[in-house]
Design a protein around this motif. Structure first.
Motif, PDB file in Angstrom:
ATOM      1  N   GLY A   9      -1.989  -7.440   1.397  1.00  0.00           N
ATOM      2  CA  GLY A   9      -2.824  -6.256   1.722  1.00  0.00           C
ATOM      3  C   GLY A   9      -3.724  -5.562   2.020  1.00  0.00           C
ATOM      4  O   GLY A   9      -4.796  -5.588   1.895  1.00  0.00           O
ATOM      5  N   SER A  10      -4.344  -6.662   3.189  1.00  0.00           N
ATOM      6  CA  SER A  10      -4.980  -6.233   4.093  1.00  0.00           C
ATOM      7  C   SER A  10      -5.014  -5.299   4.929  1.00  0.00           C
ATOM      8  O   SER A  10      -6.074  -4.962   5.668  1.00  0.00           O
ATOM      9  CB  SER A  10      -5.471  -7.885   4.866  1.00  0.00           C
ATOM     10  OG  SER A  10      -4.162  -7.760   5.681  1.00  0.00           O
ATOM     11  N   ARG A  11      -4.254  -4.356   5.144  1.00  0.00           N
ATOM     12  CA  ARG A  11      -3.633  -3.069   5.719  1.00  0.00           C
ATOM     13  C   ARG A  11      -4.269  -2.091   4.808  1.00  0.00           C
ATOM     14  O   ARG A  11      -3.078  -1.717   5.625  1.00  0.00           O
ATOM     15  CB  ARG A  11      -2.688  -3.098   7.074  1.00  0.00           C
ATOM     16  CG  ARG A  11      -2.513  -4.179   7.654  1.00  0.00           C
ATOM     17  CD  ARG A  11      -1.629  -4.527   8.950  1.00  0.00           C
ATOM     18  NE  ARG A  11      -1.751  -5.699   9.657  1.00  0.00           N
ATOM     19  CZ  ARG A  11      -1.027  -6.810   9.359  1.00  0.00           C
ATOM     20  NH1 ARG A  11      -0.741  -6.822   8.052  1.00  0.00           N
ATOM     21  NH2 ARG A  11      -1.543  -7.754  10.611  1.00  0.00           N
ATOM     22  N   ARG A  12      -4.194  -2.150   3.737  1.00  0.00           N
ATOM     23  CA  ARG A  12      -4.283  -0.432   2.808  1.00  0.00           C
ATOM     24  C   ARG A  12      -4.695   0.551   3.268  1.00  0.00           C
ATOM     25  O   ARG A  12      -5.913   0.017   3.379  1.00  0.00           O
ATOM     26  CB  ARG A  12      -3.830  -1.682   1.120  1.00  0.00           C
ATOM     27  CG  ARG A  12      -5.548  -1.360   0.914  1.00  0.00           C
ATOM     28  CD  ARG A  12      -6.089  -2.354  -0.326  1.00  0.00           C
ATOM     29  NE  ARG A  12      -5.475  -3.769  -0.043  1.00  0.00           N
ATOM     30  CZ  ARG A  12      -5.504  -4.340  -1.379  1.00  0.00           C
ATOM     31  NH1 ARG A  12      -6.448  -4.289  -2.957  1.00  0.00           N
ATOM     32  NH2 ARG A  12      -5.469  -5.239  -2.143  1.00  0.00           N
ATOM     33  N   ARG A  13      -3.941   0.716   2.685  1.00  0.00           N
ATOM     34  CA  ARG A  13      -4.496   2.612   2.674  1.00  0.00           C
ATOM     35  C   ARG A  13      -4.970   3.129   1.719  1.00  0.00           C
ATOM     36  O   ARG A  13      -5.166   2.012   0.589  1.00  0.00           O
ATOM     37  CB  ARG A  13      -2.912   3.597   2.959  1.00  0.00           C
ATOM     38  CG  ARG A  13      -2.547   3.387   4.018  1.00  0.00           C
ATOM     39  CD  ARG A  13      -1.029   4.039   4.120  1.00  0.00           C
ATOM     40  NE  ARG A  13      -0.206   3.539   5.521  1.00  0.00           N
ATOM     41  CZ  ARG A  13      -0.248   4.464   6.101  1.00  0.00           C
ATOM     42  NH1 ARG A  13      -0.183   5.928   6.135  1.00  0.00           N
ATOM     43  NH2 ARG A  13       0.515   4.138   7.123  1.00  0.00           N
TER      44      ARG A  13
END
Lengths: 197, 241
Positions: A9-13
């Motif tokens: 979830g750290s790179r979520r859009r």
């Protein structure tokens, strides 16, 4: 309840309320096709509607261009989970093409150059919901994206918007088209996530 | 094989870095119904706050087992692929749904010659098909053409080399860096490559092409120009233009 994936979830859009469930936003225009891209010259292109009585109404490219052309601003949603918001198209409304067609069938089979087919209920093609589109973002539609002309029926998943469209055949029953025989939903409403069988 | 309607829990059993950009992931999915060679699945990740993302991946494994193998290439701006390539570890959990797609598949009842053409990570469903061909001891003539940037970018290179035999021929195209001594200079795939290194029209092969959109467009167009009937060419594309 879903299982959690540790550390995801750290790179979520950014989420966007305009996106149907399970879709993500893309700036690209990905391509989903089952075979080679047909190359059709507009001089050889035609579009026909065939009714249950066998009556065939055909438009050449020049005849299509002589019809009222509409600007369409719409979001599009592919079953492979990308969506594009606020795309711009030009095309001829199916209302215009069906204006003088006499049919009591409720379903259609959309047929393409190259043999692709997809089934769409007639009511989903009328009342300002569908077009034969030949421009995308101010440019002639690329062959990869269905040029010279494709069906545009943006309230359904985009496999219903048949590329290289060649005609519509009226059907009394909702018979499955190509992807519908190969695992995809008969109707394809993105807001209900009607992706697969 | 039936499509299972819901999401199935999978546990990462193994994660192997096999290229600079990619990994092979082996998942244990106890409820997996099995899959045909060439099919794909949807993979869902859920963050601890409930945020979810779903992507489609081709399946490298085939058949009745409950072990599902994927190969994932990292997209620089990706949200899911960097997690799968850099972060996920054995024991981590995720969900899958499938198998999906009944068109880009090969069944061992097929006996005609088959040409497989892959670009980059487009090799995954074609590996599945090549494995199924081997497992069935099929004598159907198979040939594979695999285009990669450089030798280190190839997935499954040792396994593909082992498949080579009387009914499986393997050819390579290197687009950026060719191995020392390789006869063909590095460069993008051309009509001459396809004429020299694929089954001819006279064999009437069924052709499976998978890769990035630009690669598939180029290859499919060349195949049609060479006289392959469009209906004998199955394509699977990924990514934008």
């Amino acid at each position: 309840m879903a299982v959690f994936s540790r550390g995801f979830g750290s790179r979520r859009r950014e989420s966007d309320p305009e996106l149907p469930p399970g879709q993500y936003l893309t700036e690209d225009f990905p391509v989903l096709s089952a075979g080679p891209t047909p190359r059709i010259d507009t001089a050889d292109w035609s579009f026909s509607i065939t009714t249950e009585s066998g009556q065939v109404t055909t438009w050449s490219w020049d005849q299509l261009m002589a019809l009222p052309i509409e600007d369409v601003h719409t979001d599009i949603h592919c079953v492979t989970r990308w969506s594009k918001l606020g795309t711009t198209w030009r095309g001829v409304s199916l209302d215009t093409l069906f204006a003088d067609i006499d049919t009591s069938d409720a379903y259609t089979m959309v047929e393409s150059y190259g043999g692709y087919t997809t089934n769409v209920p007639l009511e989903d093609l009328l009342d300002g919901k569908a077009w034969i589109a030949f421009e995308f973002e101010g440019e002639p539609l690329d062959p990869e994206h269905g040029g010279p002309a494709r069906l545009l029926v943006p309230h359904l998943y985009f496999w219903k918007s048949a590329k290289w469209v060649h005609g519509i055949r009226m059907h009394s029953d909702d018979d499955p088209g190509f992807w519908e025989q190969n695992g995809y939903n008969m109707y394809g409403d993105p807001w209900k996530e009607q992706r697969y069988w | 094989m039936a499509i299972v309607a819901g999401w199935l829990v999978g546990t990462v059993a193994r994660a192997m870095r096999v290229t600079p950009q990619g990994r092979i992931l082996v998942l244990d999915v106890p409820e997996w119904p099995g899959n045909l060679a060439g099919q794909h699945l949807d993979l869902r990740l859920t963050a601890e706050d409930g945020y979810q993302a779903v992507r489609s991946y081709s399946i490298a494994s085939f058949g009745d087992g409950t072990t599902v193998e994927l190969a994932v290439d990292m997209l620089p701006d990706g949200e899911v692929s960097p997690y799968l390539v850099e972060d996920v570890e054995p024991g981590d959990m995720l969900e899958v749904r499938g198998p999906l797609g009944n068109f880009f598949v090969w069944r061992d009842s097929q006996t005609e010659p088959v040409q497989l053409i892959a670009g980059g990570s487009g090799i995954v469903p074609l590996v599945s098909i090549a494995r199924a061909h081997r497992a069935a001891a099929s004598t159907a003539k198979f040939r594979m053409l695999y285009s990669v940037r450089a030798p280190e970018d190839a997935y499954y290179a040792p396994e593909l080399a082992e498949l080579v035999g009387d009914s499986f021929v393997l050819d390579w195209v290197y687009t950026r860096t060719a191995p020392v001594g390789f006869a063909r200079a590095a460069g993008r795939i051309t009509r001459a490559d396809i004429e020299a290194s694929t089954l001819p029209v006279a064999d009437n092969p069924l052709v499976y092409v998978c890769g990035p959109t630009g690669f598939v467009e180029t290859v499919a167009r060349i195949l049609v120009d060479l006289g392959h009937p469009a209906e004998r060419i199955k394509t699977e594309r990924f990514g934008g233009k």
